[in-house]
Design a protein around this motif. Structure first.
Motif, PDB file in Angstrom:
ATOM      1  N   ASP A 145       0.833  -1.201   0.000  1.00 49.34           N
ATOM      2  CA  ASP A 145       0.000   0.000   0.000  1.00 49.34           C
ATOM      3  C   ASP A 145       0.873   1.259   0.000  1.00 49.34           C
ATOM      4  N   THR A 146       0.222   2.409   0.017  1.00 45.04           N
ATOM      5  CA  THR A 146       0.931   3.694  -0.052  1.00 45.04           C
ATOM      6  C   THR A 146       1.916   3.859   1.102  1.00 45.04           C
ATOM      7  N   THR A 178       4.922   1.522   0.598  1.00 43.02           N
ATOM      8  CA  THR A 178       5.698   2.006  -0.542  1.00 43.02           C
ATOM      9  C   THR A 178       6.535   3.217  -0.150  1.00 43.02           C
ATOM     10  N   GLU A 179       5.952   4.112   0.616  1.00 45.21           N
ATOM     11  CA  GLU A 179       6.675   5.304   1.070  1.00 45.21           C
ATOM     12  C   GLU A 179       7.780   4.936   2.061  1.00 45.21           C
TER      13      GLU A 179
END
Length: 163
Positions: free
Chosen positions: A58-59, A62-63
């Motif tokens: 998910d975001t 990923t970050e």
């Protein structure tokens, strides 16, 4: 392998594990997934041995991966099947099957399936130059090799100067 003296046996087993890990890393570099999480990956916390399964990158994950807080990991071969899943597991098992003697030696030695980060975060990098020398200062997580960093820096510099 049991006939080897203990120190040589440990070295041979380490080399067998490295062979499989390096082949997995090479495959992930070739397909562009070595620095990003995939479904079924085991994310490695930077500087620690702990890992957790990635159900979906998910975001937030990923970050965190982009910030080098977590990393995709590869197998240090041992008994049983790696704890990865989905396409990651398939790739790891396919590559291990290419090296049946190495995989069998690790399993026969009753080594546990373990993980290692596919990339190496360099911390506190400083470069000091002199007329005939360069001094690099950096910190790596446990298990990281300065020679790997130097190899990448030298190879990068060589390929840039040849273009």
């Amino acid at each position: 392998m049991h006939r080897l003296p203990p120190q040589e046996r440990a070295f041979a087993l380490s080399a067998a594990r490295s062979l499989i890990f390096n082949a997995v890393l090479a495959a992930r570099v070739n397909d562009g997934t070595w620095e990003r999480l995939q479904i079924g990956d085991l994310a490695n916390l930077d500087g620690r041995g702990s890992v957790f399964r990635v159900e979906a990158p998910d975001t937030e994950l990923t970050e965190r991966c982009r910030r080098l807080e977590i990393h995709p990991s590869g197998p240090l071969w041992g008994e049983g099947s790696p704890p990865s899943a989905a396409a990651v597991l398939k790739l790891e098992e396919t590559i291990a099957a290419r090296y049946p003697q190495a995989a069998a030696a690790c399993a026969a030695a009753r080594m546990a399936q373990e993980r290692r980060s596919l990339r190496l975060a360099i911390h506190e990098l400083r470069c000091e130059t002199e007329p005939r020398a360069v001094h690099l200062h950096f910190r790596l997580a446990r298990g990281g090799f300065a020679t790997s960093v130097l190899t990448e820096l030298i190879e990068s510099q060589s390929s840039e100067s040849s273009t």
